[in-house]
Design a protein around this motif. Structure first.
Motif: not given
Length: 258
Positions: A81-91, A111-121
């Motif tokens: 279960r994940i909130d796309a605007e506050a993704i509970d995963m590491p950078d 905000a969701a796209l920024s969170e997506t970019r943050r978790i991408l490797r």
């Protein structure tokens, strides 16, 4: 729904091109149909995370995954279960993010796209997402949706508010993706076709995929319901074929990285 729209899920996976051993996250996965297409590409060494904010949808994704695995959920698949605007995963913890028709429904897509970019490797991390093109390009929706909205049974979508057509402008879509920090953006049209044997089938499908609409229709008296169906039939007439109806539509796929 998948029968009509599978080209969108297939197109996103083709655009993202997951590789063996990669970690793939599907946001707003629903039943997980799109994410499951990535399993063969990432192999046993990879990992697929199907996520949604709804426990009910995660349950559906789990059942779908079990069918995919011949009765057993694949060992390298996780439901979360994940909130796309506050993704509970590491950078930097994910190689690929897939999202079919999710960002357009969020309060703050940037905000969701920024969170997506943050978790991408790293620079190779990428997101493949889909939104719907404009109303005029989606008669599958407007043939029924227009009469329903005109009667107040569903709300008229408003610009810049969460909804089906919020990100329909390709220029605005690319601007928002870049505003989230992505430097490379590729857009591609992904056509769909909804096929119905007759108007009764169309009516059944459209009401089944929307519980709120089904409830609203139950409030209409027989005369109002008949008038509504007549209106939907008239708007569907241009798409009649020899063996039923074929109503077209277009999604916009976007691949972003950097």
């Amino acid at each position: 729904m998948w029968a009509a729209t599978h080209p969108v899920g297939e197109g996103l996976v083709e655009m993202a091109a997951p590789q063996p051993g990669e970690v793939v996250l599907e946001l707003a996965a629903g039943a997980g149909d799109t994410g499951l297409l990535a399993l063969d590409r990432i192999g046993d060494a990879g990992r697929l995370i199907l996520s949604d904010s709804s426990e009910g949808m995660l349950g559906a994704a789990g059942r779908n995954a079990e069918r995919y695995g011949g009765g057993t959920r694949p060992a390298n698949l996780e439901l979360r279960r994940i909130d796309a605007e506050a993704i509970d995963m590491p950078d930097g913890s994910v190689d690929v993010v897939l999202c079919r028709w999710g960002y357009m429904l969020l309060d703050d897509p940037v905000a969701a796209l920024s969170e997506t970019r943050r978790i991408l490797r790293g620079p190779a991390g990428r997101v493949a997402l889909a939104v719907w093109a404009g109303r005029e390009r989606n008669p599958w929706n407007t043939a029924a949706g227009g009469p329903l909205a005109d009667r107040g049974l569903v709300p008229h979508a408003q610009p810049h508010e969460p909804g089906m057509y919020r990100l329909a402008d390709p220029v605005e879509l690319e601007r928002l993706i870049r505003a989230a920090g992505f430097t490379s953006v590729e857009l591609r049209e992904l056509p769909v076709t909804w096929r119905f044997g007759d108007l009764d089938e169309q009516w059944a499908v459209m009401t089944e995929i929307s519980p709120s609409l089904h409830a609203a229709l139950e409030q209409l008296d027989p005369r109002e319901l008949a008038a509504l169906r007549t209106d939907v039939a008239a708007r569907s007439e241009p798409y009649r074929t020899d063996d039923g109806y074929e109503l077209p539509g277009v999604s916009i796929g976007a691949l972003a990285s950097g």
